[in-house]
Design an enzyme around this catalytic site. Structure first.
Site: not given
Ligand code: NDP
Ligand code: OXD
Length: 310
Positions: A225, A273
């Protein structure tokens, strides 16, 4: 009372999952956000992020199903202990993550980013090539994804080490666990891959101290993350030459703002992502299997320990 599930997300995925659910468990009542005739009937929500005020609005909510592997977006520690938080566990997620990390490690190991710059300059300049076993790849996090990624890299001939909270014993992988062992783990990693969940303990773990503990010339791959990385510390260590490259798939702010310095940095390779996305067809089977377990009062796969945050 039939179980009522509320789905919030892209329409195509919703249709696929609703069809799979209707076929396997016709007794389940499927709602699609924002069409909720009776808030008090909602037993479970399937989503990436909760609708606003969901916890006060859906007074009989018993479970939240993340459509992805991560659950940090739900702030697990803040959830009532009466609500189960369930992440998506699907072999297809691990499969995709393996191909992404293979791509990133090989791109670094075979100096793709150097040659891309040389091609721009029309320069023919072969660089020395290390053998895979001479390159140690360290994986932060040896869970569903880290474990499979470590095994895949070992199969490609890399020397692999991994770090986790609890002790592990994995064939051909040197394992480390706990905070005290982190400096020793980092000191040998030529490439560091972050596959940790984002929790109170792991936020900011990729910082000046930890990245400086890597050998000079090491590179970073962050597929965990954005909150794991202290962005200014990475920029400083790339700019002073301690780190060679960073391959980043996740960011503190997504989409990455146009003005962000990462975009134009010659030592940073960015992907949006996409290291691993939940695949509708395979995840439908996992969701249905979990709802069956729930209806049978069995533990579901991917139930999160909200106190630990993952
Ligand atoms: P798991 O929960 O299966 O594994 C987490 C691992 O991290 C475990 O090995 C755990 O240790 C370790 N860990 C957690 N906290 C600590 C800590 N404080 N110190 C040391 N080790 C710790 O998660 P997954 O492998 O399924 O997924 C990992 C993350 O990958 C997700 O949370 C998500 O953020 C990210 N992800 C990113 C995607 C992308 O496209 N970029 C796609 C999918 C996931 P232990 O085994 O001892 O419990
Ligand atoms: C996930 C993700 O957690 O896509 O599944 O990052």
């Amino acid at each position: 009372m039939p179980l009522t599930l509320l789905y919030k997300g892209p329409a195509a995925r919703g249709e696929c999952w609703q069809t799979a659910m209707a076929k396997a468990l016709p007794e389940v009542n499927w709602l699609t956000w924002p069409d909720v005739p009776d808030d008090s009937a909602v037993d479970g929500i399937i989503t990436w992020t909760l609708p606003e005020n969901a916890l006060s609005r859906f007074t009989n909510l018993k479970a939240i199903f993340s459509v992805g592997a991560g659950v940090d977006q739900f702030s697990p520690a803040s959830l009532s202990s009466d609500i189960k938080l369930v992440r998506m566990v699907d072999p297809a997620i691990a499969q995709q993550m393996k191909t992404y990390v293979a791509y990133a490690v090989l791109m670094l190991h075979r100096q793709h980013l150097d040659y891309a710059q040389e091609q721009q300059r029309k320069t023919w300049s072969p660089l020395p090539v290390a053998l895979p076993h001479e390159c140690t790849v360290g994986i932060l996090g040896l869970g569903n994804l880290g474990n499979e990624v470590a095994t895949m890299l070992s199969g490609l001939g890399f020397t692999v080490r991994g770090w986790s909270r609890s002790a592990k014993n994995l064939p051909k992988i040197t394992t480390f666990h706990g905070e005290e062992s982190l400096p020793a783990f980092l000191s040998g990693c030529h490439v560091l891959v972050c596959l940790l969940p984002l929790t109170e303990q792991t936020r900011g773990i990729l910082n000046h101290d930890t990245l400086s503990a890597l050998p000079a010339g090491a590179s970073l791959i962050n597929t965990g993350r954005g909150g794991h990385l202290v962005e200014k510390d990475l920029l400083a260590l790339l700019d002073n030459g301690h780190l060679n490259y960073a391959v980043l798939d996740v960011f503190e702010q997504e989409p990455l703002p146009e003005s962000h310095p990462f975009w134009a940095h010659p030592k940073i390779h960015i992907t949006p992502h996409i290291a691993s996305s939940t695949s509708n067809d395979t995840a439908a089977l996992q969701l249905v299997a979990n709802i069956k377990r729930w209806l049978n009062d069995e533990a579901m796969e991917g139930e999160v320990d909200c106190r630990q945050g993952y």
